[in-house]
Motif scaffolding. Structure first.
Motif, mmCIF file in Angstrom:
data_model
loop_
_atom_site.group_PDB
_atom_site.id
_atom_site.type_symbol
_atom_site.label_atom_id
_atom_site.label_comp_id
_atom_site.label_asym_id
_atom_site.label_seq_id
_atom_site.Cartn_x
_atom_site.Cartn_y
_atom_site.Cartn_z
ATOM 1 N N SER A 317 1.017 -1.146 -0.103
ATOM 2 C CA SER A 317 0.060 0.076 0.142
ATOM 3 C C SER A 317 0.863 1.252 -0.014
ATOM 4 O O SER A 317 2.086 1.077 0.004
ATOM 5 N N THR A 318 0.259 2.278 0.005
ATOM 6 C CA THR A 318 1.135 3.672 -0.172
ATOM 7 C C THR A 318 0.464 4.604 1.139
ATOM 8 O O THR A 318 -0.803 4.614 1.191
ATOM 9 N N CYS A 319 1.160 5.056 2.076
ATOM 10 C CA CYS A 319 1.256 5.991 2.983
ATOM 11 C C CYS A 319 1.491 7.276 2.559
ATOM 12 O O CYS A 319 2.868 7.563 2.016
ATOM 13 N N GLY A 351 -3.558 7.843 2.388
ATOM 14 C CA GLY A 351 -2.980 6.619 1.891
ATOM 15 C C GLY A 351 -3.843 5.878 0.948
ATOM 16 O O GLY A 351 -5.136 6.129 0.646
ATOM 17 N N GLN A 352 -3.185 5.020 -0.053
ATOM 18 C CA GLN A 352 -4.075 4.198 -0.851
ATOM 19 C C GLN A 352 -3.744 2.790 -0.464
ATOM 20 O O GLN A 352 -2.591 2.092 -0.074
ATOM 21 N N SER A 353 -4.871 2.090 -0.255
ATOM 22 C CA SER A 353 -4.900 0.872 0.424
ATOM 23 C C SER A 353 -4.313 -0.253 -0.325
ATOM 24 O O SER A 353 -3.475 -1.130 -0.040
ATOM 25 N N SER A 354 -4.408 -0.210 -1.813
ATOM 26 C CA SER A 354 -3.818 -1.173 -2.602
ATOM 27 C C SER A 354 -3.209 -0.580 -3.819
ATOM 28 O O SER A 354 -3.936 0.256 -4.531
ATOM 29 N N THR A 355 -1.820 -0.649 -3.892
ATOM 30 C CA THR A 355 -1.099 -0.181 -5.010
ATOM 31 C C THR A 355 -0.303 -1.411 -5.541
ATOM 32 O O THR A 355 -0.506 -1.894 -6.625
ATOM 33 N N ASN A 451 -11.625 3.109 -0.670
ATOM 34 C CA ASN A 451 -10.848 4.313 -0.657
ATOM 35 C C ASN A 451 -10.450 4.433 0.556
ATOM 36 O O ASN A 451 -11.268 4.814 1.290
ATOM 37 N N ARG A 452 -9.192 4.654 1.130
ATOM 38 C CA ARG A 452 -8.871 5.107 2.292
ATOM 39 C C ARG A 452 -8.822 6.847 2.253
ATOM 40 O O ARG A 452 -9.175 7.419 3.294
ATOM 41 N N SER A 453 -8.078 7.308 1.436
ATOM 42 C CA SER A 453 -8.026 8.747 1.311
ATOM 43 C C SER A 453 -7.991 9.258 -0.244
ATOM 44 O O SER A 453 -7.588 8.625 -1.200
ATOM 45 N N PRO A 454 -8.582 10.287 -0.348
ATOM 46 C CA PRO A 454 -9.125 11.293 0.636
ATOM 47 C C PRO A 454 -10.791 11.186 0.606
ATOM 48 O O PRO A 454 -11.380 11.819 1.392
ATOM 49 N N LEU A 455 -11.123 9.918 0.079
ATOM 50 C CA LEU A 455 -12.669 9.963 0.328
ATOM 51 C C LEU A 455 -13.156 9.051 1.439
ATOM 52 O O LEU A 455 -14.248 9.327 1.938
ATOM 53 N N ALA A 456 -12.121 8.363 2.013
ATOM 54 C CA ALA A 456 -12.605 7.384 3.164
ATOM 55 C C ALA A 456 -13.750 6.765 2.927
ATOM 56 O O ALA A 456 -14.786 6.835 3.849
#
Length: 627
Positions: A317-319, A351-355, A451-456
């Motif tokens: 993932s990407t933080c 963050g992006q949960s899955s990259t 979606n983790r960010s920025p939509l949550a």
């Protein structure tokens, strides 16, 4: 790309001081011995085990016993490989995933697996960060309207520790629950190393609802059914009253215990720094890099400069982490977290949960791979052709894809790869399906959840527009580029949201496996319109363990001042100075898109946002049709 000077290796190892960084990731433990000038002397990685439940794809469990054994093995291998005396190791720092470790009050592991043995002594005592069993508990937390939600972007993730503790409370025998203590994994490691139950501000504020400057919120615990954690303000199961919380790198207890020293092959009393979450160690290990360009000088950056530098730690993932001197509240982005690393400073985490990690060898063909890049590649019918071409040309699969794209660009007369794919659009929030039954025990990658960010928004899903009847390598190459482009577009979405709330991102400090993907790096610079700074070749994946070693050095420096009250300013000066000393100079990739490609990228970004709006509208229409 322009590459700037590397540090020369230390001339005399025995005359120098060394610091041990220990990183516990999703599937391995890594130890690295790093000198005071930032040279990596030795490193070793040992795999760790992850257990799945064949009947519940949300379950991801690990063992602190297994993790500690991996740490001990990696540490001893490091020391043996470079023949450095344990006495030369002056400090130790830990980072780890934000996973929930459960132990009894003697430190013994407590089983977290559902069933009759839940809460009994048992090796499977870690609820991995990717474990999603606590969805209903997270919904309850998010229905409270508590002030704690203001500091997680308005929504607490089911990956955080409070929903997981609540799940255990609701499923565990009450007497077993009362006999358990709960740790974010970095804090368990310092506890295991020292015997001291102090906790880190990073773990507590970022993942455990500990509010900056205010501490635990008793009313919140009562509201969600965890009132027994309070116990008169002592919080013994959480291990920390307000006075027991340490900021990054401050010495924990009296250093290594005798038992831990024997297990690691080090000296008793070696200072141990308060740990941090792995992504935050990546921030420590990247943002102080010197760079040299027309825009940025090679003079050492200052702590004040850190507010303009976004650290992107890009692996599975990407933080996205950025620090500021004041709290910035950003909808859909976690934080602001005060004192997460520097006292008096605030941190936001997107963050992006899955990259998807970049592996240069062929990936296993597996429909259960949940990470975006791997999924796009391995599920395409031309993937076997890619593997065959990789072997035939003696090139890694990404070089074959890049060569294929360049050939297509020339054949079609496109100015850029963005123009080559102008009629195709990919939205990247793919939702991972349950693993296939044959791979439950071996499968260790987390399942993406919206979606983790920025939509949550956990209900967001992936989308691909522009499909044609093409099952050849050329189509796979285009989709691969679209996946990279989507990662870059979503990164811009996160940055735009941060800047819109009050941040000022001027530079992206990239680390992790994806920093080795030149096509993605170029897309990030051009799409986001900001320079990207990379670690030196071969060091892209080492930023996290380097950050952990910095914590060890800070602990050693602070231990010399035992009994003295280190002011906020002095603490910041010491830690930032260590970061500058131990961070190698970076490689700068400046934006270089032509005017035409800039227009194309702007159009792509507009379509990217429209795909979000369209998906949400379609979701509402389908829900209304079901009523």
């Amino acid at each position: 790309m322009y590459e700037f000077g590397f540090r020369q290796p230390a001339a005399g190892y025995p005359t120098m001081s060394y610091y041990l960084g220990i990183d516990v990731g999703t599937g391995s433990a890594r130890a690295a011995l790093i000198s005071s000038n930032g040279e990596v002397i030795a490193s070793s990685t040992v795999d760790t085990e992850t257990w799945r439940d064949p009947h519940d794809h949300c379950i991801f469990e690990q063992s602190t016993t297994d993790i500690w054994a991996a740490i001990a093995s990696a540490t001893k291998t490091c020391l043996a490989s470079c023949n450095i005396s344990p006495a030369a190791v002056k400090g130790i720092g830990f980072d780890a995933t934000c996973s929930l470790a459960v132990a009894d009050f003697d430190g013994g592991p407590v089983q977290v697996t559902s069933g009759p043995d839940l809460g009994a002594p048992g090796e499977r005592n870690v609820v991995l960060w990717a474990d999603h069993r606590a969805e209903k508990q997270a919904d309850l937390v998010n229905s409270t309207g508590s002030v704690v939600l203001d500091y997680v972007g308005g929504t607490m993730s089911l990956e955080m520790e409070v929903p997981k503790i609540l799940w255990l409370k609701q499923h565990m025998d009450p007497s077993r629950f009362a006999a358990s203590q709960f740790f974010d994994l970095p804090d368990f490691l310092t506890y295991r190393a020292t015997g001291a139950r102090t906790r880190s501000c990073c773990s507590l504020t970022c993942k455990c609802s500990f509010l900056p400057g205010l501490g635990w919120q008793d009313a919140f615990f009562e509201q969600i059914g965890l009132g027994e954690l309070v116990q008169g303000g002592a919080y013994p199961q959480l291990g920390a009253s307000h006075a027991d919380v340490l900021t990054a790198g401050l010495p924990v207890g009296n250093g290594l215990s005798a038992a831990a020293a024997t297990e690691l092959g080090l000296l008793e009393g070696t200072p141990v720094g308060s740990g941090v979450i792995d992504a935050y160690a990546g921030w420590l290990g990247t943002v102080a890099a010197r760079v040299n360009s027309e825009e940025l000088t090679d003079t050492p950056p200052t702590l004040a400069d850190s507010r303009y530098r976004l650290a992107a730690i890009a692996g599975t993932s990407t933080c996205h982490l950025i620090q500021s001197p004041e709290g910035v509240f950003v909808n859909g982005v976690w934080g602001p977290y005060r004192d997460a690393l520097f006292r008096g400073w605030w941190m936001n985490e997107g963050g992006q949960s899955s990259t998807g990690q970049v592996r240069f060898d062929p990936l296993p063909i597996s429909a259960d791979k949940a990470q975006l890049i791997e999924f796009v590649l391995t599920t395409h019918p031309a993937y076997p052709l890619l593997v065959d071409a990789s072997k035939a040309q003696s090139k890694n699969i990404y070089d074959v894809l890049t060569d294929t794209l360049e050939k297509l660009r020339i054949e079609e007369g496109a100015e850029s790869l963005t123009e080559l794919t102008k009629d195709m659009h990919l939205y990247p929030d793919f939702h991972g399906a349950p693993p296939s039954p044959h791979s439950y025990q071996q499968y260790t990658e987390p399942v993406a959840q919206g979606n983790r960010s920025p939509l949550a928004d956990p209900r967001m899903r992936g989308a691909l527009v522009g499909l044609v009847l093409d099952a050849e390598l050329s189509d796979l190459a285009r989709r691969y580029f679209l996946a990279l482009q989507a990662i870059a577009l979503q990164t811009r979405h996160i940055i735009d949201t941060l800047d819109g709330a009050g941040h000022d991102v001027r530079l992206i400090a990239l680390s992790g496996g994806q920093a080795g993907n030149e096509v993605l790096v170029r897309l990030l610079a051009d799409t986001c319109g900001r320079p990207v700074v990379l670690p030196p070749p071969g060091a892209a994946g080492g930023a996290v363990v380097r950050g952990a070693a910095m914590l060890g050095r800070f602990a050693a420096e602070a231990a010399k001042r035992a009994g003295a009250d280190i002011s906020e300013t002095v603490q910041g000066e010491i830690l930032w100075g260590i970061m500058v000393d131990m961070t190698p100079p970076g490689t700068l990739v400046a934006p270089s898109a032509s005017p035409k490609e800039k227009r194309l990228l702007e159009a792509k970004y507009k379509i990217f946002q429209e795909m979000i709006d369209m998906q949400r509208r379609w979701r509402r229409e389908m829900e209304e049709a079901c009523e």
